[in-house]
Design a protein around this motif. Structure first.
Motif, short mmCIF file in Angstrom:
data_model
loop_
_atom_site.label_atom_id
_atom_site.label_comp_id
_atom_site.label_asym_id
_atom_site.label_seq_id
_atom_site.Cartn_x
_atom_site.Cartn_y
_atom_site.Cartn_z
N ALA A 106 0.86 -1.23 -0.14
CA ALA A 106 0.00 -0.07 0.01
C ALA A 106 1.01 1.21 0.03
CB ALA A 106 -0.98 -0.02 1.10
N TRP A 107 0.48 2.33 -0.73
CA TRP A 107 1.39 3.74 -0.99
C TRP A 107 0.66 4.73 -0.04
CZ3 TRP A 107 -0.37 8.13 -3.75
CH2 TRP A 107 0.72 9.02 -3.64
N VAL A 108 1.25 5.32 0.81
CA VAL A 108 0.62 6.41 1.55
C VAL A 108 1.10 7.75 0.85
CG1 VAL A 108 1.05 7.67 3.79
CG2 VAL A 108 1.34 5.05 3.74
N ASN A 136 20.71 8.92 1.07
CA ASN A 136 20.56 7.43 1.82
C ASN A 136 19.47 7.01 1.72
OD1 ASN A 136 21.74 5.27 3.15
ND2 ASN A 136 21.75 6.17 5.16
N ALA A 137 18.74 6.90 0.78
CA ALA A 137 17.22 6.20 0.70
C ALA A 137 17.11 5.46 -0.51
CB ALA A 137 16.36 7.41 0.82
N GLU A 155 10.09 4.36 1.99
CA GLU A 155 9.66 4.68 3.28
C GLU A 155 8.02 5.14 3.21
OE1 GLU A 155 10.99 9.71 3.27
OE2 GLU A 155 12.35 7.87 3.91
N ASP A 156 7.50 5.35 1.96
CA ASP A 156 5.96 5.47 1.96
C ASP A 156 5.48 4.36 1.67
OD1 ASP A 156 6.64 8.27 2.49
OD2 ASP A 156 6.66 8.58 0.22
N VAL A 157 5.97 3.43 1.55
CA VAL A 157 5.07 1.81 1.10
C VAL A 157 4.83 1.16 2.33
CG1 VAL A 157 5.33 -0.29 -0.38
CG2 VAL A 157 6.16 2.06 -0.99
N ILE A 158 3.79 0.61 2.55
CA ILE A 158 3.47 -0.14 3.67
C ILE A 158 3.54 -1.73 2.95
CG2 ILE A 158 1.61 -1.27 5.01
CD1 ILE A 158 0.55 1.41 5.08
N ILE A 159 4.37 -2.78 3.69
CA ILE A 159 4.62 -4.04 3.15
C ILE A 159 4.34 -5.03 3.96
CG2 ILE A 159 6.51 -5.32 2.10
CD1 ILE A 159 8.20 -3.01 1.63
N LEU A 160 3.45 -6.01 3.56
CA LEU A 160 3.15 -7.11 4.37
C LEU A 160 3.80 -8.25 3.76
CD1 LEU A 160 -0.56 -6.03 5.23
CD2 LEU A 160 1.53 -6.09 6.85
N ALA A 309 5.41 1.77 11.20
CA ALA A 309 6.62 2.03 10.61
C ALA A 309 6.55 3.21 9.43
CB ALA A 309 7.14 0.78 10.03
N ALA A 310 5.29 3.09 8.68
CA ALA A 310 5.32 3.78 7.52
C ALA A 310 4.67 5.25 8.04
CB ALA A 310 4.18 3.07 6.50
N LEU A 311 3.90 5.40 9.11
CA LEU A 311 3.08 6.53 9.07
C LEU A 311 4.00 7.41 10.44
CD1 LEU A 311 -0.73 5.29 9.65
CD2 LEU A 311 0.52 6.65 7.67
#
Length: 388
Positions: A106-108, A136-137, A155-160, A309-311
Motif C-alpha cells: 500500500a502507498w501512503v 541515503n534512501a 519509506e512511503d510503502v506499507i509492506i506485508l 513504521a510507515a506513518l
C-alpha cells in the motif's frame, strides 16, 4: 488499478538499479485466487481481518496504552483510507492480496502536509528496489496492472509479507499447494466435460439398409437429431422406422471421489490454517477462538507494525505513537460466553455501558463511555459504618 497512477506525484530524483540481494519481487500466480476453495478461504480470512478496528494510540514508558486517539488524523485515515474505499474495503483488499501473492503493498499519499492524506493498496505485477542517487534512501519501482512503471519512496510503502524467510523483499510463494489446486481444477473440469459430452452425445443408429452416401448420412443424422430434440421438448419419446436401430450411449462421468476431493480440499484448508467449519460458518466457539489466535490476530499484529513504521517518524515513535488493530468485543465468543462476561463485570466497572452494549450487538448511547462501579462492597473494617 488505473487510479493508482493518478495519485502518485512525479518522482524527480534519479535512481540507480540494484542487482541481486533479492531486489526484485518473486513471481506469483493468480490461480490461487481463481480456484473456488482457495477463493472461499481467502474471502473468509479477508472478511474476518476487515473486522479489525485500526486506532492511533500513545504508549507510556512501560509500553502500556496511555491514550487512545479516536479522533486523530491517523485513526480517521483508516475509516476512509482514500476516496474510493472504506476502511473495511482497504483491510479486505490487503488481506486478499497477502494470501494471493504473499506480499501486500500500500502507498501512503502525504499530499503537501505532514499528515497522511490517503492510503492506496497497490495492485502490482512486479516491483524492484532502486537506490536514490544522492540520498541515503531507497525507491520502489512498481509495475502496476496497467503495465506502467511507477517510482515511489520505499519509506512511503506499507509492506506485508507471509511465508517470509528473510530473503529479499518479497514473501514466499504458494508452490506447496499448486498440485492440490491443479487436482481440484482437473476434477472440476473433468466433471464439466463429461456433463457437456452427455448433453451432446445421445447414442448411435444402426441402419438396416445399404450404407448411404456421405451427404445422405449427414442429412439422416440431422433429421434424427431434430427428432430427438423435438421429443425432448414434447414428452421424451421418438419413433424409429423399420430401417433404424437406435442404441443409447451411457456416458460415465469422471471426477475424483468424495474421499479424494476431501483430502485435496483438506490440504488447502491446512495450508491457509483455516478450518472448513470457519469458512462455512458452522465452527464452534473453541474453533473460532483458535482460528482468531492462530490466523487473524497475527495478521492484525503484522498490519499494526507495518502501519506504524510507515506513518510515524523515529521521533514520533519514540514519543509512544503507535497504530494498533483491535478486535471488536469478544468477536469469537458465543452468546453464553458474552453473557457470562456481562454478569461477571456487572459491578466491577471493568466495562463501560457502551462496551457492554457492544458485546450484545447494540449501538452505543450518549454518556455510555463512563465507568460505573458498584458501592455494594466495602472493607470489612468499615462495614459497621454502613450497617444499622
Amino acid at each position: 488499478m488505473g487510479f493508482f497512477s493518478t495519485f502518485i506525484s512525479s518522482f524527480k530524483r534519479p535512481v540507480a538499479a540494484v542487482v541481486g540481494m533479492g531486489s526484485d519481487s518473486k513471481p506469483w500466480t493468480a490461480a490461487v485466487g481463481d480456484q473456488k476453495t482457495c477463493a472461499a478461504i481467502m474471502d473468509c480470512t479477508a472478511t474476518h481481518t476487515a473486522k479489525g478496528k485500526v486506532l492511533h494510540v500513545v504508549l507510556d514508558e512501560n509500553d502500556r496504552i496511555r491514550q487512545i486517539n479516536r479522533t486523530s488524523a491517523y485513526t480517521r485515515l483508516f475509516e476512509k483510507p482514500n476516496p474510493m474505499m472504506s476502511g473495511y474495503d482497504f483491510m479486505y483488499a490487503m488481506s486478499w492480496q497477502l494470501d494471493e501473492k504473499n506480499t501486500a503493498l500500500a502507498w501512503v499519499d502525504w499530499g503537501e502536509g505532514t499528515k497522511p492524506k490517503a492510503i492506496w493498496p497497490v495492485y502490482y505485477n512486479q516491483y524492484r528496489l532502486k537506490k536514490i542517487v544522492g540520498e541515503n534512501a531507497w525507491a520502489m519501482e512498481l509495475t502496476t496492472i496497467d503495465g506502467m512503471p511507477r517510482l515511489v519512496r520505499l519509506e512511503d510503502v506499507i509492506i506485508l509479507r507471509q511465508h517470509y524467510q528473510g530473503e529479499g523483499i518479497s514473501g514466499g510463494n504458494n508452490r506447496p499447494i499448486y498440485d492440490a489446486i491443479t487436482m481440484a481444477e482437473a476434477s472440476d473440469r473433468g466433471l464439466m466435460d463429461a456433463i457437456q459430452g452427455a448433453n451432446r452425445l445421445h447414442g448411435y443408429v444402426k441402419l438396416k439398409n445399404a450404407m448411404l452416401a456421405p451427404q445422405s448420412t449427414k442429412n439422416n443424422n440431422k433429421t434424427l437429431n431434430d427428432r430427438i430434440k423435438e421429443a425432448a421438448e414434447n414428452g421424451g419419446i421418438f419413433q424409429l422406422d423399420a430401417t433404424e436401430d437406435f442404441t443409447a450411449v451411457a456416458v460415465n462421468t469422471w471426477a475424483a471421489s468424495s474421499a479424494q476431493m476431501k483430502d485435496v480440499q483438506g490440504n488447502l484448508y491446512d495450508y491457509f490454517r483455516t478450518p472448513k467449519e470457519v469458512v462455512n460458518g458452522t465452527a464452534n466457539e473453541q474453533t473460532m477462538q483458535n482460528y482468531y489466535e492462530g490466523r487473524i490476530e497475527p495478521r492484525w499484529m503484522a498490519m499494526a507494525q507495518a502501519f506504524t513504521a510507515a506513518l510515524f517518524t523515529k521521533r514520533e515513535y519514540e514519543m509512544g505513537n503507535r497504530i494498533i488493530v483491535s478486535s471488536p468485543a469478544a468477536t469469537a465468543a458465543s452468546w453464553a460466553t458474552r453473557m457470562n462476561i456481562l454478569n461477571y463485570t456487572r459491578e466491577t466497572g471493568d466495562l463501560t455501558t457502551n462496551e457492554r452494549r457492544e458485546l450484545m450487538g447494540y449501538p452505543p448511547v450518549e454518556g455510555g463511555d463512563k465507568r460505573q462501579i458498584s458501592l455494594n462492597y466495602v472493607s470489612n473494617k468499615n462495614q459497621e459504618n454502613y450497617q444499622t
